[in-house]
Scaffold this motif. Structure first.
Motif, short mmCIF file in Angstrom:
data_model
loop_
_atom_site.label_atom_id
_atom_site.label_comp_id
_atom_site.label_asym_id
_atom_site.label_seq_id
_atom_site.Cartn_x
_atom_site.Cartn_y
_atom_site.Cartn_z
N UNK A 4 50.32 35.15 33.69
CA UNK A 4 49.48 33.95 33.68
C UNK A 4 49.29 33.33 35.05
N UNK A 5 50.37 33.22 35.81
CA UNK A 5 50.27 32.60 37.14
C UNK A 5 49.39 33.44 38.07
N UNK A 6 49.53 34.76 38.03
CA UNK A 6 48.70 35.61 38.88
C UNK A 6 47.25 35.62 38.41
N UNK A 7 47.04 35.56 37.11
CA UNK A 7 45.67 35.51 36.60
C UNK A 7 44.98 34.21 37.01
N UNK A 8 45.74 33.10 37.01
CA UNK A 8 45.17 31.82 37.48
C UNK A 8 44.87 31.90 38.97
N UNK A 9 45.79 32.49 39.75
CA UNK A 9 45.57 32.63 41.19
C UNK A 9 44.33 33.50 41.45
N UNK A 10 44.16 34.57 40.68
CA UNK A 10 42.99 35.44 40.84
C UNK A 10 41.71 34.68 40.52
N UNK A 55 38.42 33.00 46.00
CA UNK A 55 37.02 33.25 46.32
C UNK A 55 36.94 34.65 46.91
N UNK A 56 36.57 35.62 46.09
CA UNK A 56 36.60 37.03 46.47
C UNK A 56 35.54 37.39 47.50
N UNK A 57 34.71 36.44 47.89
CA UNK A 57 33.71 36.68 48.93
C UNK A 57 34.29 36.55 50.33
N UNK A 58 35.51 36.00 50.44
CA UNK A 58 36.11 35.76 51.75
C UNK A 58 37.37 36.61 51.91
N UNK A 59 37.37 37.40 52.99
CA UNK A 59 38.50 38.29 53.22
C UNK A 59 39.81 37.51 53.39
N UNK A 60 39.74 36.31 53.93
CA UNK A 60 40.94 35.50 54.11
C UNK A 60 41.53 35.10 52.75
N UNK A 61 40.67 34.84 51.79
CA UNK A 61 41.13 34.49 50.45
C UNK A 61 41.77 35.69 49.77
N UNK A 109 43.61 42.08 37.77
CA UNK A 109 44.37 40.87 37.47
C UNK A 109 43.37 39.88 36.87
N UNK A 110 43.55 39.54 35.61
CA UNK A 110 42.56 38.69 34.95
C UNK A 110 41.22 39.40 34.93
N UNK A 111 40.19 38.72 35.38
CA UNK A 111 38.84 39.29 35.39
C UNK A 111 38.50 39.97 36.72
N UNK A 112 39.47 40.06 37.62
CA UNK A 112 39.20 40.57 38.97
C UNK A 112 39.89 41.90 39.20
N UNK A 113 39.19 42.76 39.92
CA UNK A 113 39.70 44.10 40.20
C UNK A 113 39.52 44.38 41.68
#
Length: 86
Positions: A15-21, A25-31, A61-65
């Motif tokens: 849950x915590x990692x899914x919330x973090x994911x 903002x996957x558009x920014x390499x720093x994020x 992780x969650x909706x992100x790959x």
């Protein structure tokens, strides 16, 4: 993958990692770099390695790959993924 094998898709359920994911903002390499540090701090990276994740596999992780690279920082990994370097 370059070696002809098919990449695996690994699913992380936490849950915590899914919330973090979801908050990343996957558009920014720093994020993305920050998210990688969160994965490491929470032990997910070590667990994936123990289970056999390989470079070029996908981690969901969650909706992100994203594509996994063990020994590269996120900037180098993105350049490899985009085909700028081998």
């Amino acid at each position: 993958k370059e070696d002809g094998s098919v990449p695996k898709v690994w699913r992380v359920h936490c849950g915590a990692l899914e919330r973090a994911a979801a908050m990343t903002n996957w558009d920014y390499v720093e994020a993305i770099d920050r998210f990688q540090r969160v994965l490491e701090a929470m032990g997910a990276t070590a667990l994936l390695r123990e289970r056999g994740v390989k470079d070029g596999d996908f981690v969901r992780v969650g909706e992100h790959e994203f594509e996994y690279f063990a020994d590269e920082n996120v900037y180098t990994a993105m350049a490899i993924s985009d085909g700028y370097i081998d």
